[in-house]
Scaffold this motif. Structure first.
Motif, PDB file in Angstrom:
ATOM      1  N   GLN A  89      52.160  19.969  70.655  1.00 62.21           N
ATOM      2  CA  GLN A  89      50.927  19.185  70.535  1.00 62.21           C
ATOM      3  C   GLN A  89      49.754  20.073  70.923  1.00 62.21           C
ATOM      4  O   GLN A  89      49.759  20.681  72.001  1.00 62.21           O
ATOM      5  N   ASP A  90      48.759  20.141  70.067  1.00 66.63           N
ATOM      6  CA  ASP A  90      47.574  20.931  70.371  1.00 66.63           C
ATOM      7  C   ASP A  90      46.814  20.359  71.568  1.00 66.63           C
ATOM      8  O   ASP A  90      46.832  19.153  71.812  1.00 66.63           O
ATOM      9  N   ASP A  91      46.149  21.259  72.265  1.00 67.24           N
ATOM     10  CA  ASP A  91      45.228  20.915  73.353  1.00 67.24           C
ATOM     11  C   ASP A  91      45.894  20.214  74.536  1.00 67.24           C
ATOM     12  O   ASP A  91      45.317  19.319  75.142  1.00 67.24           O
ATOM     13  N   ARG A 121      46.600  25.825  72.919  1.00 65.49           N
ATOM     14  CA  ARG A 121      47.101  25.637  71.553  1.00 65.49           C
ATOM     15  C   ARG A 121      47.591  26.971  71.033  1.00 65.49           C
ATOM     16  O   ARG A 121      47.177  28.028  71.499  1.00 65.49           O
ATOM     17  N   ARG A 138      51.806  30.130  65.775  1.00 64.97           N
ATOM     18  CA  ARG A 138      52.507  29.104  64.985  1.00 64.97           C
ATOM     19  C   ARG A 138      53.594  29.734  64.111  1.00 64.97           C
ATOM     20  O   ARG A 138      54.678  29.170  63.952  1.00 64.97           O
TER      21      ARG A 138
END
Length: 164
Positions: A59-61, A106, A112
């Motif tokens: 999950q970002d942030d 992130r 990624r």
């Protein structure tokens, strides 16, 4: 068909049965990490880096505090890993929106790609093991692992499943 050890006996709480479970958990983890060792080595990363990449990528942030809670490590240990991942261009941090003192983490596009490669290898191994075992045993496996977790860690795990 792959050779397997016998099924659990009705006396599955005996020492021999509990030891077998501990040994299977240990060797299963070693085998899973062997699936990704070459990718980690190619990027100059270790297992601590992988764990951080995995959970930051979920999950970002996320805050540093959230990642600390998920990993169950010290702030000093996490800071070393985050510094290294940041220096290598895999992770970035931003100031929080409401609280500028917070660090929100992130994965970068490069991070990624690496996390996806690591996950792909692990997914292949887990999917093959799941397919061999079947749905019922997979659910049983999950229940055993959930039973090992303290309630607060189980709550964090459930929250990860919801945020997908």
């Amino acid at each position: 068909m792959k050779d397997t050890l016998p099924s659990a006996s009705p006396l599955f709480l005996r020492e021999d049965e509990v030891r077998r479970g501990i040994e299977l958990l240990h060797f299963g983890h070693v085998a899973m990490m062997a699936m990704i060792d070459d990718v980690l080595v190619a990027h100059g990363l270790g297992q601590a880096h992988h764990r951080a990449l995995y959970f930051i990528g979920r999950q970002d942030d996320q805050t540093v505090g959230a990642i600390l809670s998920l990993l169950g490590i010290t702030k000093q240990s996490l800071n070393r890993v985050l510094q290294d991942l940041g220096d290598r261009g895999f992770v970035e941090s931003r100031a929080g929106i409401r609280d500028r003192r917070q660090k929100l983490l992130r994965l970068t596009p490069r991070g990624r790609v690496v996390e996806a490669e690591l996950f792909s290898r692990l997914r292949e191994g887990m999917a093959a093991a799941y397919a061999q075992a079947g749905q019922g045993p997979v659910t049983g496996f999950w229940r055993v692992l959930e039973g090992l977790l303290p309630p607060e860690q189980l709550g964090r795990l459930i929250a990860l499943q919801i945020k997908r």
